[in-house]
Design a protein around this motif. Structure first.
Motif, PDB file in Angstrom:
ATOM      1  N   SER A  87      73.268  26.778  56.254  1.00  0.00           N
ATOM      2  CA  SER A  87      74.579  26.255  56.643  1.00  0.00           C
ATOM      3  C   SER A  87      74.437  25.465  57.933  1.00  0.00           C
ATOM      4  O   SER A  87      73.679  25.852  58.827  1.00  0.00           O
ATOM      5  N   ILE A 117      67.129  16.386  50.887  1.00  0.00           N
ATOM      6  CA  ILE A 117      68.427  16.649  51.504  1.00  0.00           C
ATOM      7  C   ILE A 117      69.137  15.292  51.567  1.00  0.00           C
ATOM      8  O   ILE A 117      68.855  14.484  52.447  1.00  0.00           O
ATOM      9  N   LYS A 128      79.032  23.311  56.762  1.00  0.00           N
ATOM     10  CA  LYS A 128      78.642  22.836  55.424  1.00  0.00           C
ATOM     11  C   LYS A 128      77.484  23.676  54.881  1.00  0.00           C
ATOM     12  O   LYS A 128      76.413  23.731  55.480  1.00  0.00           O
ATOM     13  N   MET A 130      74.390  24.491  52.328  1.00  0.00           N
ATOM     14  CA  MET A 130      73.418  23.744  51.535  1.00  0.00           C
ATOM     15  C   MET A 130      72.534  24.729  50.793  1.00  0.00           C
ATOM     16  O   MET A 130      72.069  25.715  51.375  1.00  0.00           O
TER      17      MET A 130
END
Length: 206
Positions: A87, A117, A128, A130
């Motif tokens: 995150s 990414i 966010k 990931m």
């Protein structure tokens, strides 16, 4: 000087008055613009001062693990896929845009896999998540003499690393380059099919 002005025709006197008003107006406008610029600079480096994004590794797990021995070729084949949950928090009052990057998987200092990414944006104050899927490319370890002994011992050392770089704009005017990076050392326990001994380091810079 004043006497000379008094002796000037009315037309010239009016022109002088208009010029004085114009100069006064210009001076006031310049002073206002300088004041606004100073306020913007002060806000940009105080209230809206750019802060580094904070990267956190939330989880690391094994998605797939397959190990086989090729007796004909006297070779050990290993396939590992890791699920890494990350995150990234943007503490800024403006959005953070970052470029394309990659997460790398390494074995004893040798790069053995990577995960893309994609470039994206993180809104102001947003965290966010990931999900990175990192697969070990077995063909890169065919000549590594340590792999067999590590698998036999039941513990395979791995490491992951990534760097996200981009820009934030204070007051949407001043672009500031920001970098957030993380790296983790971990151990793959073959018999248990788990990951442990995880140690992560984080680095941010403006």
């Amino acid at each position: 000087m004043e006497e000379e002005k008094q002796n000037l025709p009315e037309g010239q006197k009016a022109a002088l008055r208009r010029r004085r008003r114009w100069l006064t107006c210009c001076g006031a406008t310049v002073a206002a613009l300088i004041g606004v610029a100073l306020v913007a600079v002060i806000l940009a480096f105080t209230v809206f001062k750019p802060k580094q994004p904070v990267t956190t590794v939330d989880s690391v797990g094994i998605k797939d693990l397959a190990i086989s021995v090729d007796l004909l070729r006297l070779r050990l084949d290993i396939n590992v896929t890791l699920d890494v949950g990350v995150s990234v928090k943007n503490p800024n009052k403006v959005s953070f845009r970052y470029k394309n990057s990659s997460a790398l998987l390494s074995y004893r200092g040798r790069e053995v896999g990577e995960a893309p990414i994609p470039a994206d944006k993180i809104s102001a104050g947003e965290t966010k998540p990931m999900n990175l899927t990192m697969t070990l490319l077995a063909d890169r370890l065919l000549t590594d003499s340590h792999l067999y002994s590590d698998v036999i011992s039941g513990q395979v050392p791995l490491s992951t690393s990534w760097k996200i770089s981009g820009r934030v704009k204070a007051l949407k005017i001043f672009p500031i380059h920001v970098v957030s990076a993380a790296s983790c050392e971990l151990t793959l326990f073959v018999a248990k099919r788990t990951v442990g001994n995880q140690r992560c380091e984080y680095k941010t810079e403006l």
